[in-house]
Design a protein around this motif. Structure first.
Motif, PDB file in Angstrom:
ATOM      1  N   ARG A  11       0.839  -1.193   0.000  1.00 31.07           N
ATOM      2  CA  ARG A  11       0.000   0.000   0.000  1.00 31.07           C
ATOM      3  C   ARG A  11       0.874   1.243   0.000  1.00 31.07           C
ATOM      4  O   ARG A  11       2.020   1.206   0.429  1.00 31.07           O
ATOM      5  N   LEU A  12       0.286   2.351  -0.467  1.00 26.82           N
ATOM      6  CA  LEU A  12       1.030   3.601  -0.512  1.00 26.82           C
ATOM      7  C   LEU A  12       1.359   4.081   0.892  1.00 26.82           C
ATOM      8  O   LEU A  12       0.473   4.214   1.737  1.00 26.82           O
ATOM      9  N   ARG A  13       2.657   4.347   1.115  1.00 26.43           N
ATOM     10  CA  ARG A  13       3.079   5.010   2.344  1.00 26.43           C
ATOM     11  C   ARG A  13       3.481   6.445   2.053  1.00 26.43           C
ATOM     12  O   ARG A  13       3.214   7.365   2.820  1.00 26.43           O
ATOM     13  N   HIS A  14       4.198   6.643   0.947  1.00 25.28           N
ATOM     14  CA  HIS A  14       4.542   7.970   0.427  1.00 25.28           C
ATOM     15  C   HIS A  14       4.157   7.990  -1.049  1.00 25.28           C
ATOM     16  O   HIS A  14       3.873   6.954  -1.648  1.00 25.28           O
ATOM     17  N   PHE A  15       4.145   9.173  -1.638  1.00 19.73           N
ATOM     18  CA  PHE A  15       3.881   9.299  -3.073  1.00 19.73           C
ATOM     19  C   PHE A  15       5.011  10.116  -3.663  1.00 19.73           C
ATOM     20  O   PHE A  15       4.993  11.346  -3.654  1.00 19.73           O
ATOM     21  N   LEU A  16       6.027   9.422  -4.184  1.00 17.84           N
ATOM     22  CA  LEU A  16       7.279  10.048  -4.587  1.00 17.84           C
ATOM     23  C   LEU A  16       7.485  10.087  -6.086  1.00 17.84           C
ATOM     24  O   LEU A  16       8.149  10.990  -6.596  1.00 17.84           O
ATOM     25  N   GLY A 141      13.618  18.825  -8.245  1.00 17.85           N
ATOM     26  CA  GLY A 141      14.623  18.973  -9.293  1.00 17.85           C
ATOM     27  C   GLY A 141      14.009  18.760 -10.665  1.00 17.85           C
ATOM     28  O   GLY A 141      12.967  19.321 -11.000  1.00 17.85           O
ATOM     29  N   ARG A 142      14.657  17.915 -11.446  1.00 18.58           N
ATOM     30  CA  ARG A 142      14.106  17.537 -12.746  1.00 18.58           C
ATOM     31  C   ARG A 142      13.650  16.082 -12.722  1.00 18.58           C
ATOM     32  O   ARG A 142      13.411  15.486 -13.775  1.00 18.58           O
ATOM     33  N   SER A 143      13.508  15.499 -11.518  1.00 20.42           N
ATOM     34  CA  SER A 143      13.250  14.066 -11.406  1.00 20.42           C
ATOM     35  C   SER A 143      11.796  13.676 -11.623  1.00 20.42           C
ATOM     36  O   SER A 143      11.492  12.803 -12.437  1.00 20.42           O
ATOM     37  N   ALA A 144      10.882  14.290 -10.867  1.00 19.24           N
ATOM     38  CA  ALA A 144       9.508  13.794 -10.880  1.00 19.24           C
ATOM     39  C   ALA A 144       8.540  14.854 -10.382  1.00 19.24           C
ATOM     40  O   ALA A 144       8.877  15.702  -9.551  1.00 19.24           O
ATOM     41  N   HIS A 145       7.332  14.770 -10.902  1.00 17.21           N
ATOM     42  CA  HIS A 145       6.203  15.578 -10.433  1.00 17.21           C
ATOM     43  C   HIS A 145       4.981  14.663 -10.565  1.00 17.21           C
ATOM     44  O   HIS A 145       4.134  14.836 -11.447  1.00 17.21           O
ATOM     45  N   PRO A 146       4.856  13.679  -9.668  1.00 19.33           N
ATOM     46  CA  PRO A 146       3.889  12.596  -9.894  1.00 19.33           C
ATOM     47  C   PRO A 146       2.430  13.016  -9.910  1.00 19.33           C
ATOM     48  O   PRO A 146       1.638  12.452 -10.665  1.00 19.33           O
ATOM     49  N   ARG A 176      14.636  17.590 -21.357  1.00 11.93           N
ATOM     50  CA  ARG A 176      15.845  17.371 -20.560  1.00 11.93           C
ATOM     51  C   ARG A 176      15.691  17.889 -19.131  1.00 11.93           C
ATOM     52  O   ARG A 176      16.117  17.231 -18.179  1.00 11.93           O
ATOM     53  N   HIS A 177      15.081  19.033 -18.962  1.00 11.35           N
ATOM     54  CA  HIS A 177      15.010  19.673 -17.651  1.00 11.35           C
ATOM     55  C   HIS A 177      13.633  19.562 -17.004  1.00 11.35           C
ATOM     56  O   HIS A 177      13.384  20.203 -15.987  1.00 11.35           O
ATOM     57  N   SER A 178      12.744  18.760 -17.579  1.00 13.51           N
ATOM     58  CA  SER A 178      11.343  18.740 -17.148  1.00 13.51           C
ATOM     59  C   SER A 178      11.008  17.537 -16.270  1.00 13.51           C
ATOM     60  O   SER A 178      10.999  16.398 -16.736  1.00 13.51           O
ATOM     61  N   ARG A 179      10.674  17.802 -15.016  1.00 14.11           N
ATOM     62  CA  ARG A 179      10.182  16.736 -14.135  1.00 14.11           C
ATOM     63  C   ARG A 179       8.777  16.306 -14.555  1.00 14.11           C
ATOM     64  O   ARG A 179       8.389  15.157 -14.360  1.00 14.11           O
ATOM     65  N   VAL A 180       8.007  17.241 -15.133  1.00 14.97           N
ATOM     66  CA  VAL A 180       6.674  16.892 -15.617  1.00 14.97           C
ATOM     67  C   VAL A 180       6.772  15.862 -16.737  1.00 14.97           C
ATOM     68  O   VAL A 180       6.055  14.855 -16.742  1.00 14.97           O
ATOM     69  N   VAL A 305      -7.215  15.038  -8.275  1.00 15.37           N
ATOM     70  CA  VAL A 305      -6.101  14.095  -8.183  1.00 15.37           C
ATOM     71  C   VAL A 305      -5.411  14.211  -6.825  1.00 15.37           C
ATOM     72  O   VAL A 305      -5.095  13.195  -6.176  1.00 15.37           O
ATOM     73  N   ARG A 306      -5.208  15.425  -6.364  1.00 12.49           N
ATOM     74  CA  ARG A 306      -4.514  15.607  -5.085  1.00 12.49           C
ATOM     75  C   ARG A 306      -5.385  15.202  -3.910  1.00 12.49           C
ATOM     76  O   ARG A 306      -4.871  14.726  -2.892  1.00 12.49           O
TER      77      ARG A 306
END
Length: 316
Positions: A11-16, A141-146, A176-180, A305-306
């Motif tokens: 189950r979800l504990r965090h949403f990363l 950063g540029r990693s993620a925007h879930p 390249r620079h987009s977490r989205v 969604v949030r």
């Protein structure tokens, strides 16, 4: 990171991140968000859902849409909201983000919505958090925007149905620079999208595994041919100063989406943009405000969604 966000029972504990998130979990979140659209936009009240819980928006970077929609989402569910502004906090005196988190935990905060300029910063805070604390990545950063990735998928489902295997989706711009872009790509792959195309100048395309399985080109006109959805990305203007593009005028000529260019896509193609938009650079007014644009629908979907993510993590 995907393992870090699930507990021992899956189950979800965090949403990363959306990377590695099981398809059935992703679909359940989308379906729950669809159910929550009416209360998200001011309909039926669900204020008992998170009554007694406290959610802190812990933002080390500026934000308009993401922060505001998380605030509304938590309020719609009945949580108490604590807004953290790094520019007026003890972080300006040298306090670490982890110490900030720990101090707020000590005040009884159970949920943290975190935006940070550094890759992996939210996952590091999640690793330091107490077992009953939940963290949501609002962009690192540029990693993620879930949650942006989720709301983009919800918007596509509403327009095109839930069978993504039939879709041709094009992502355009500074990947390249987009977490989205990264979160969208993770979700599109997980949902089995028929064809994913990526287009942008070579200097703004990643040189790692981000584009695995995608059709990649620098020819925007060719990339648009017959696509069902065009996902435009914000051109980060600092890339001009870095010499990664020659000029805004050249970028608009080669990668700006106007009405004439959009005609190359499928007749019922839809246009998305995560905001903020650079009008006249990556997108023209006539497209952004036109009948094929779902940009404001994306914004509205962000609250639903949030709400779904907060509910999944914090509902007792």
């Amino acid at each position: 990171m995907s393992d870090a966000q699930l507990d021992g029972e899956g189950r979800l504990r965090h949403f990363l991140t959306l990377e590695g998130l099981p398809r059935d979990m992703l679909v359940r979140l989308l379906e729950r968000a669809e159910q929550l659209r009416k209360p998200a936009l001011g309909g039926a009240v669900l204020r008992d859902t998170l009554a007694g819980q406290t959610v802190c928006t812990l933002f080390f970077e500026p934000s308009t849409r993401t922060r505001s929609s998380f605030q509304l989402a938590a309020q719609r569910l009945g949580a108490d909201i604590l807004n953290f502004d790094a520019s007026t906090s003890s972080t300006t005196k040298g306090e670490t983000a982890t110490d900030t988190l720990k101090n707020l935990e000590a005040m009884g905060v159970q949920g943290f919505v975190v935006r940070h300029k550094e890759d992996g910063a939210v996952a590091a805070l999640a690793a330091a958090a107490k077992p009953d604390t939940a963290l949501i990545n609002a962009g690192d950063g540029r990693s993620a925007h879930p949650t942006q990735g989720l709301l983009d998928m919800l918007t596509l489902r509403q327009a095109k149905g839930d069978d993504f295997s039939k879709l041709k989706v094009l992502i355009v711009g500074d990947v390249r620079h987009s977490r989205v872009a990264r979160s969208d790509l993770h979700a599109l792959r997980t949902l089995g999208t028929g064809e994913i195309r990526v287009c942008g100048p070579q200097s703004l395309l990643p040189d790692d595994a981000t584009l695995a399985g995608c059709t990649v080109t620098q020819d925007f006109d060719a990339a648009l041919a017959g696509v069902d959805a065009v996902m435009m990305l914000r051109l980060q203007r600092e890339r001009m100063e870095e010499g990664l593009i020659t000029s805004l005028a050249d970028y608009h000529r080669d990668y700006g989406l106007g009405t004439e260019r959009l005609r190359r896509a499928a007749p019922d193609a839809v246009v998305l943009h995560p905001g903020p938009m650079n009008r006249g650079v990556e997108i023209d007014d006539a497209v952004a405000d036109g009948p094929q644009s779902l940009i404001l629908q994306q914004v509205g979907n962000g609250v639903a969604v949030r709400m779904a993510v907060l509910e999944a993590l914090l509902r007792r």
